[in-house]
Design a protein around this motif. Structure first.
Motif, PDB file in Angstrom:
ATOM      1  N   TYR A 149      -5.794  26.351  19.514  1.00 29.53           N
ATOM      2  CA  TYR A 149      -5.304  27.048  20.711  1.00 29.53           C
ATOM      3  C   TYR A 149      -6.438  27.785  21.416  1.00 29.53           C
ATOM      4  CZ  TYR A 149      -3.151  30.804  23.432  1.00 29.53           C
ATOM      5  OH  TYR A 149      -2.835  31.698  24.433  1.00 29.53           O
ATOM      6  N   VAL A 174       4.887  25.946  16.923  1.00 30.75           N
ATOM      7  CA  VAL A 174       4.721  26.336  18.326  1.00 30.75           C
ATOM      8  C   VAL A 174       3.956  27.645  18.377  1.00 30.75           C
ATOM      9  CG1 VAL A 174       6.854  25.197  19.075  1.00 30.75           C
ATOM     10  CG2 VAL A 174       6.902  27.615  18.404  1.00 30.75           C
ATOM     11  N   THR A 179       4.863  28.497  26.233  1.00 30.30           N
ATOM     12  CA  THR A 179       5.614  27.253  26.387  1.00 30.30           C
ATOM     13  C   THR A 179       4.839  26.164  27.116  1.00 30.30           C
ATOM     14  OG1 THR A 179       6.633  28.130  28.411  1.00 30.30           O
ATOM     15  CG2 THR A 179       7.831  28.460  26.334  1.00 30.30           C
ATOM     16  N   GLU A 180       3.688  26.494  27.687  1.00 27.94           N
ATOM     17  CA  GLU A 180       2.902  25.482  28.388  1.00 27.94           C
ATOM     18  C   GLU A 180       2.032  24.662  27.439  1.00 27.94           C
ATOM     19  OE1 GLU A 180       0.465  29.354  29.034  1.00 27.94           O
ATOM     20  OE2 GLU A 180       2.471  28.732  28.416  1.00 27.94           O
ATOM     21  N   PHE A 181       2.090  24.983  26.132  1.00 28.02           N
ATOM     22  CA  PHE A 181       1.294  24.266  25.139  1.00 28.02           C
ATOM     23  C   PHE A 181       2.192  23.549  24.143  1.00 28.02           C
ATOM     24  CE2 PHE A 181      -1.344  27.876  26.455  1.00 28.02           C
ATOM     25  CZ  PHE A 181      -2.490  27.207  26.859  1.00 28.02           C
ATOM     26  N   LYS A 182       1.663  22.471  23.574  1.00 29.08           N
ATOM     27  CA  LYS A 182       2.336  21.723  22.527  1.00 29.08           C
ATOM     28  C   LYS A 182       1.369  21.560  21.355  1.00 29.08           C
ATOM     29  CE  LYS A 182       4.749  18.227  23.860  1.00 29.08           C
ATOM     30  NZ  LYS A 182       5.112  16.871  24.357  1.00 29.08           N
ATOM     31  N   CYS A 183       1.878  21.737  20.136  1.00 29.84           N
ATOM     32  CA  CYS A 183       1.032  21.663  18.946  1.00 29.84           C
ATOM     33  C   CYS A 183       1.342  20.399  18.138  1.00 29.84           C
ATOM     34  CB  CYS A 183       1.242  22.880  18.053  1.00 29.84           C
ATOM     35  SG  CYS A 183       0.821  24.453  18.837  1.00 29.84           S
ATOM     36  N   CYS A 197      -3.988  21.412  19.949  1.00 32.46           N
ATOM     37  CA  CYS A 197      -3.227  22.186  20.925  1.00 32.46           C
ATOM     38  C   CYS A 197      -3.449  21.539  22.287  1.00 32.46           C
ATOM     39  CB  CYS A 197      -3.672  23.643  20.945  1.00 32.46           C
ATOM     40  SG  CYS A 197      -2.778  24.650  22.153  1.00 32.46           S
ATOM     41  N   ASP A 199      -1.751  20.368  26.392  1.00 31.76           N
ATOM     42  CA  ASP A 199      -0.885  20.730  27.502  1.00 31.76           C
ATOM     43  C   ASP A 199       0.498  20.123  27.300  1.00 31.76           C
ATOM     44  OD1 ASP A 199       0.262  20.150  30.390  1.00 31.76           O
ATOM     45  OD2 ASP A 199      -1.260  21.703  30.645  1.00 31.76           O
ATOM     46  N   ILE A 200       1.545  20.825  27.717  1.00 32.41           N
ATOM     47  CA  ILE A 200       2.907  20.345  27.533  1.00 32.41           C
ATOM     48  C   ILE A 200       3.127  19.009  28.241  1.00 32.41           C
ATOM     49  CG2 ILE A 200       3.848  21.546  29.539  1.00 32.41           C
ATOM     50  CD1 ILE A 200       5.547  21.187  26.094  1.00 32.41           C
ATOM     51  N   ASN A 201       2.330  18.733  29.269  1.00 33.72           N
ATOM     52  CA  ASN A 201       2.466  17.482  30.019  1.00 33.72           C
ATOM     53  C   ASN A 201       1.660  16.333  29.419  1.00 33.72           C
ATOM     54  OD1 ASN A 201       4.121  18.552  32.223  1.00 33.72           O
ATOM     55  ND2 ASN A 201       2.278  19.709  32.784  1.00 33.72           N
ATOM     56  N   GLU A 203       1.334  13.641  27.186  1.00 34.63           N
ATOM     57  CA  GLU A 203       2.170  12.813  26.337  1.00 34.63           C
ATOM     58  C   GLU A 203       1.334  11.800  25.551  1.00 34.63           C
ATOM     59  OE1 GLU A 203       5.263  13.344  25.846  1.00 34.63           O
ATOM     60  OE2 GLU A 203       5.538  14.854  27.423  1.00 34.63           O
TER      61      GLU A 203
END
Length: 215
Positions: A149, A174, A179-183, A197, A199-201, A203
């Motif tokens: 992170y 998490v 909430t803008e990050f994804k682990c 870590c 970005d939430i976008n 994929e």
């Protein structure tokens, strides 16, 4: 996002190591020559070769620089990448978004480090491990997620480890209130923990090995 790993053990062979010197930038070569540790020399070489691989694969014609917090980036490219190394592996994550990756070899329990740098819930998660081996793994899970992170946001250890919390949920870890990050986490050889870590976008997730033949 794509993730790559490189086993640096073949570089212990002096002939192989010396054959790769011509592929290393002058600045990195100076760092290798100044290093007193064989392990550090190997990881520095491995990191340089990983960068070469990324530049070739993604057609990046650009030098690598570091920002004011030490985060590496390509000078004339929007491609994002991040590196980490531990033990015999160098790992890299490549993305169109800001990215952070960290790898850690599981070691003996580090309760003092946890108690000093982690939050109460994180320490409770570690201590709830069924045995020493599981507690060692859980420590590495927390540590690498925090590092990933901080590397994503470009802060490194300039931001205290206890200033944000990793929460472990059934669907995955998490970062609380981020909430803008994804682990993402996975193990390598049951000995290393890798945390990412992203970005939430961002994929998708693909893991590939890099060898001396393609660096």
């Amino acid at each position: 996002m794509e993730v790559y790993y490189f086993d640096i053990e073949p570089l212990r062979n002096k002939a192989i190591f010396n054959a790769q010197i011509e592929n290393i930038t002058e600045g990195r070569l100076e760092r290798i020559e100044k290093s007193q540790s064989t392990a550090d020399k190997l990881r520095l070489m491995g990191s340089g070769l990983m960068i070469n691989f990324i530049k070739t694969k993604y057609f990046v014609d650009s030098d690598v620089a570091t920002d004011k917090h030490g985060k590496p980036y390509f000078v004339n490219s929007d491609l994002k990448f991040n590196l980490s190394h531990s033990g015999r592996y160098v790992v890299a994550a490549v993305s169109d978004y800001e990215i952070g990756i960290d790898i850690q070899k599981k070691k003996a329990d580090k309760h003092r480090i946890a108690e000093k740098n982690f939050l109460q819930g994180e320490c409770a998660y570690i201590n709830a491990g069924a045995n020493d081996e599981e507690r060692h793994q859980r420590f590495c899970e927390v540590w690498t997620l925090k590092e990933a992170y901080l590397k994503n946001i470009g802060m490194g250890l300039r931001k205290p480890l206890n200033s944000f919390e990793i929460v472990f949920r059934p669907e995955g870890p998490v970062i609380r209130n981020q909430t803008e990050f994804k682990c993402t986490q996975f193990k390598m050889n049951d000995t290393y923990i890798v945390s990412i870590c992203k970005d939430i976008n961002d994929e998708g997730f693909e893991l590939s090995e890099v060898t001396l033949e393609n660096v």
